[in-house]
Design an enzyme around this catalytic site. Sequence first.
Site, PDB file in Angstrom:
ATOM      1  N   ASP A  86      51.309  -0.066  -0.632  1.00 32.71           N
ATOM      2  CA  ASP A  86      49.670   0.065  -0.718  1.00 32.71           C
ATOM      3  C   ASP A  86      49.623  -0.470   0.996  1.00 32.71           C
ATOM      4  O   ASP A  86      49.889  -1.570   1.079  1.00 32.71           O
ATOM      5  CB  ASP A  86      48.788   0.009  -1.260  1.00 32.71           C
ATOM      6  N   GLU A 144      49.364  -2.230  -5.404  1.00 29.69           N
ATOM      7  CA  GLU A 144      48.980  -3.867  -5.747  1.00 29.69           C
ATOM      8  C   GLU A 144      47.710  -4.707  -5.361  1.00 29.69           C
ATOM      9  O   GLU A 144      47.288  -5.044  -6.320  1.00 29.69           O
ATOM     10  CB  GLU A 144      50.065  -4.202  -5.125  1.00 29.69           C
ATOM     11  N   GLU A 145      47.346  -4.170  -4.588  1.00 30.58           N
ATOM     12  CA  GLU A 145      46.206  -4.330  -3.903  1.00 30.58           C
ATOM     13  C   GLU A 145      44.645  -4.150  -5.185  1.00 30.58           C
ATOM     14  O   GLU A 145      44.411  -3.102  -5.313  1.00 30.58           O
ATOM     15  CB  GLU A 145      45.520  -4.030  -2.826  1.00 30.58           C
ATOM     16  N   ARG A 184      58.224 -21.421  -5.749  1.00 27.87           N
ATOM     17  CA  ARG A 184      58.514 -21.946  -7.134  1.00 27.87           C
ATOM     18  C   ARG A 184      58.476 -21.810  -8.359  1.00 27.87           C
ATOM     19  O   ARG A 184      58.344 -20.635  -8.804  1.00 27.87           O
ATOM     20  CB  ARG A 184      56.387 -22.651  -7.514  1.00 27.87           C
ATOM     21  N   HIS A 370      45.402  -9.527   5.586  1.00 28.30           N
ATOM     22  CA  HIS A 370      43.858  -8.933   5.167  1.00 28.30           C
ATOM     23  C   HIS A 370      43.445  -9.021   6.048  1.00 28.30           C
ATOM     24  O   HIS A 370      42.040  -8.433   6.358  1.00 28.30           O
ATOM     25  CB  HIS A 370      43.027  -8.823   3.957  1.00 28.30           C
TER      26      HIS A 370
HETATM   27 ZN    ZN Z   1      47.373  -8.778  -0.039  1.00 32.01          ZN
HETATM   28 ZN    ZN Z   2      50.202  -8.373  -0.706  1.00 35.17          ZN
END
Ligand code: ZN
Ligand code: ZN
Length: 399
Positions: A86, A144-145, A184, A370
Amino acid sequence: MAQNTIPLEEIRLLASGLFDETVRVRRDIHAHPELGFSEERTAGIAASCLSELGIEVFTGVAKTGVVGVLDGKTPGRTLLLRADMDALPLQELADVAFRSRVPGVMHACGHDGHTAVLISAARLLARLRDRLKGRVVFVFQPAEENLGGAKAMIDEGAFSGLGIEAALGLHLITLLPCGTVGLRPGPFMASVDLFRALILGEGGHGAMPGGSVDAIEIAAKVVSGLKAHLAGAITPGGRPLVNIGTIKGGTAPNIVADTVELEGTVRCMDDDARPALRQAMEAFLESVAKDAGGSYELAYTDGYPILVNDHHMTDIVRRTAQDLLGETRVFELEPTMASEDMAFFLRMVPGCFFFVGAGFGDPAMDYPHHSPRFVLNEDSLLVALQVLCTAAVRFLEGA
Ligand SMILES: [Zn+2]
Ligand SMILES: [Zn+2]
């Protein structure tokens, strides 16, 4: 079986041979960005590539998700590789030839790169099929956002019966220079929950406030006290980060406001602390509103859980990245308060989500994710492809 082991050098060369095509696909997707759960064109590109490769494909999973299943020559382990597809509701300002052709929509997080890398990974691994052990499940997820496309796919049962044992995913990241990998083991990324609090007072005349209850005054107390109140509510491991992102209230300068709406997020690094945080917020709103003679309504929505990397899977990725890039180019990162819905896959099976440097190492060119000026260093696509495919082969070969 040792003679069947696929050498690192071979994967490195195959990936190099796919680099131009990866860039082409990424630029095409970049120019045609699509918002969460509307990634029809992007999903179509992924699906047709998988089926051309003879990979079994499932489409329309959680609206626009695509799942491909590649079986190697001999049975073995099953690994899920994930990309998100997305874009963001943002007007692109980056000065690139393949700029977004969709007004108000832009790939400003690098998901175009993730999708292109996973398509190339399917091409690369399909070429090795005759020597590949086990099964690779390619997942192109929507949304995902904020919208949790990963969870929607899992909830639909898209992965039941596939025998998935582990998962790998990556994020291209401009905070790290190209040619590096950051990761990590254990808790790596924060949980995020969303809230919308309505503060309810009693309207009145600004000159005669008696009898009215000022919702703006209550909201001011909430804004100034909420962070400290939540911070005191839980253990150090679950130290929360609260953001109030919107505040709306009142209608005119001379009217006592009867309603204020606050929206925000609560993040922390301990899933067990999340219910306590919600209760603490509820108790705080209750006491502040009641003291002033008002009331409140709270809508609190579970967002993404904390992202926890499996130690063994993280070791595989770390060693792979060190072999490919050199030990000094692989960093152990501090936990980040950013969130990722890859966390849902990593709750389902052990796995690793890692960062691949996509910066230019030049502050004038490295914009944050972003940002409307966000630009990827496309050399990172090759690094991502090499690390992902090599780590995948090593896992399938029993690492
Ligand atoms: Zn993002
Ligand atoms: Zn992302």
